[in-house]
Design an enzyme around this catalytic site. Structure first.
Site, PDB file in Angstrom:
ATOM      1  N   CYS A  10     -10.577  -3.429  -3.531  1.00  0.00           N
ATOM      2  CA  CYS A  10      -9.989  -4.487  -4.036  1.00  0.00           C
ATOM      3  C   CYS A  10     -10.574  -5.733  -4.597  1.00  0.00           C
ATOM      4  O   CYS A  10     -10.142  -6.348  -5.409  1.00  0.00           O
ATOM      5  CB  CYS A  10      -8.944  -4.923  -3.099  1.00  0.00           C
ATOM      6  SG  CYS A  10      -7.764  -3.760  -2.233  1.00  0.00           S
ATOM      7  N   GLU A  15      -3.236  -5.103  -2.612  1.00  0.00           N
ATOM      8  CA  GLU A  15      -3.933  -5.373  -3.675  1.00  0.00           C
ATOM      9  C   GLU A  15      -3.782  -5.076  -5.192  1.00  0.00           C
ATOM     10  O   GLU A  15      -3.243  -5.031  -5.916  1.00  0.00           O
ATOM     11  CB  GLU A  15      -5.478  -6.106  -3.482  1.00  0.00           C
ATOM     12  CG  GLU A  15      -5.045  -6.743  -2.226  1.00  0.00           C
ATOM     13  CD  GLU A  15      -5.270  -5.866  -1.026  1.00  0.00           C
ATOM     14  OE1 GLU A  15      -5.055  -4.394  -0.562  1.00  0.00           O
ATOM     15  OE2 GLU A  15      -5.933  -5.360   0.221  1.00  0.00           O
ATOM     16  N   CYS A  55     -10.385  -4.618   1.211  1.00  0.00           N
ATOM     17  CA  CYS A  55     -11.373  -3.750   0.888  1.00  0.00           C
ATOM     18  C   CYS A  55     -12.447  -4.345   0.189  1.00  0.00           C
ATOM     19  O   CYS A  55     -11.765  -4.857  -0.965  1.00  0.00           O
ATOM     20  CB  CYS A  55     -10.541  -2.509   1.093  1.00  0.00           C
ATOM     21  SG  CYS A  55     -10.166  -1.624  -0.702  1.00  0.00           S
ATOM     22  N   CYS A  61      -4.172   0.787  -2.571  1.00  0.00           N
ATOM     23  CA  CYS A  61      -3.697  -0.528  -1.523  1.00  0.00           C
ATOM     24  C   CYS A  61      -3.339  -1.066  -2.453  1.00  0.00           C
ATOM     25  O   CYS A  61      -2.829  -1.040  -3.357  1.00  0.00           O
ATOM     26  CB  CYS A  61      -5.436  -1.436  -1.092  1.00  0.00           C
ATOM     27  SG  CYS A  61      -6.897  -0.291  -0.027  1.00  0.00           S
ATOM     28  N   GLU A  68       0.506   5.116   0.399  1.00  0.00           N
ATOM     29  CA  GLU A  68      -1.055   6.532   0.725  1.00  0.00           C
ATOM     30  C   GLU A  68      -0.593   7.689   0.491  1.00  0.00           C
ATOM     31  O   GLU A  68       1.290   8.189  -0.260  1.00  0.00           O
ATOM     32  CB  GLU A  68      -0.486   6.465   1.967  1.00  0.00           C
ATOM     33  CG  GLU A  68      -0.908   5.211   3.607  1.00  0.00           C
ATOM     34  CD  GLU A  68      -1.030   5.162   4.554  1.00  0.00           C
ATOM     35  OE1 GLU A  68      -0.361   5.710   4.641  1.00  0.00           O
ATOM     36  OE2 GLU A  68      -1.899   3.856   4.750  1.00  0.00           O
ATOM     37  N   ASN A  69      -0.525   8.584   0.448  1.00  0.00           N
ATOM     38  CA  ASN A  69      -0.429   9.737  -0.173  1.00  0.00           C
ATOM     39  C   ASN A  69      -1.081  10.755   1.082  1.00  0.00           C
ATOM     40  O   ASN A  69      -2.048  10.644   1.255  1.00  0.00           O
ATOM     41  CB  ASN A  69      -0.928  10.042  -0.838  1.00  0.00           C
ATOM     42  CG  ASN A  69      -1.312  11.969  -1.426  1.00  0.00           C
ATOM     43  OD1 ASN A  69      -1.469  12.578  -1.571  1.00  0.00           O
ATOM     44  ND2 ASN A  69       0.035  11.024  -2.731  1.00  0.00           N
ATOM     45  N   ASN A  93       1.102  -1.553  -0.117  1.00  0.00           N
ATOM     46  CA  ASN A  93      -0.135  -0.045   0.201  1.00  0.00           C
ATOM     47  C   ASN A  93       0.630   1.483   0.066  1.00  0.00           C
ATOM     48  O   ASN A  93       1.860   1.074   0.146  1.00  0.00           O
ATOM     49  CB  ASN A  93      -0.508   0.376   1.029  1.00  0.00           C
ATOM     50  CG  ASN A  93      -0.189  -0.405   2.797  1.00  0.00           C
ATOM     51  OD1 ASN A  93       0.081  -1.192   2.677  1.00  0.00           O
ATOM     52  ND2 ASN A  93      -1.180   0.491   3.346  1.00  0.00           N
TER      53      ASN A  93
END
Ligand code: THU
Length: 162
Positions: free
Chosen positions: A115, A75, A112, A73, A64-65, A62
């Site tokens: 995904c 996946e 999630c 994610c 992030e930002n 994963n």
């Protein structure tokens, strides 16, 4: 009016060593991938590894930002990489694992909804099931097809049938 029921089937293992060696390797790759996650906000590292029909393994983590929804994610990082580099090759299996501040999680972490949606479209494109392996420290769940994880999915064939 009729009541309808949808059943999800999955298999639980108490030890990674109960899986075939190819799947153990895939879980190990997912664990390695989790180390490459960029998670300054959640500190929740997810690793995914994707086995293609050719035997190729693609890893993702994963990312992030600061603008939170811009992250992605693990996946989907792995699946979109696979789809863009090997557009004609079906995905056979995806292994997913995660660790937080106290190390790898004890229990499996299910993917999630977004995904799941992406996995199912890949299954559907190739008409070939994707096995999902969710691995916690001492508990592993194996789902034979991503479809099992998202009943009543919005399938891309709805758009094709318009
Ligand atoms: N995350 C994943 O990588 N995969 C999932 O299926 C669920 C959540 C990531 C997104 C975010 O970086 C962090 O986990 C916390 O939600």
């Amino acid at each position: 009016m009729k009541e309808k029921e949808i059943k999800t089937v999955f298999y639980e293992y108490n030890s990674l060593t109960d899986l075939p060696s190819e799947e153990i390797r895939l879980v190990e790759k997912a664990r390695q991938a989790a180390k490459t996650a960029y998670t300054p906000y959640s500190h929740f590292n997810v690793g995914a590894s994707v086995l293609l029909a050719t035997g190729e393994i693609i890893e993702g983590s994963n990312q992030e930002n600061a603008a939170y929804p811009s992250g992605l994610c693990a996946e989907r990082v792995a699946l979109f990489y696979a789809s863009s580099h090997f557009p004609e090759i079906p995905v056979r299996t995806i292994a997913i694992t995660a660790y937080g501040k106290n190390g790898f999680l004890k229990d499996p972490v299910p993917p999630c909804g977004s995904c799941r949606q992406v996995m199912i479209e890949i299954e559907s494109r190739f008409n070939s099931p994707i096995k999902v392996i969710l691995s916690g420290r001492n508990k592993i769940w194996v789902i034979v097809s991503a479809k099992q994880l998202l009943p009543l999915v919005f399938d891309h064939t709805f758009l094709l049938k318009r």
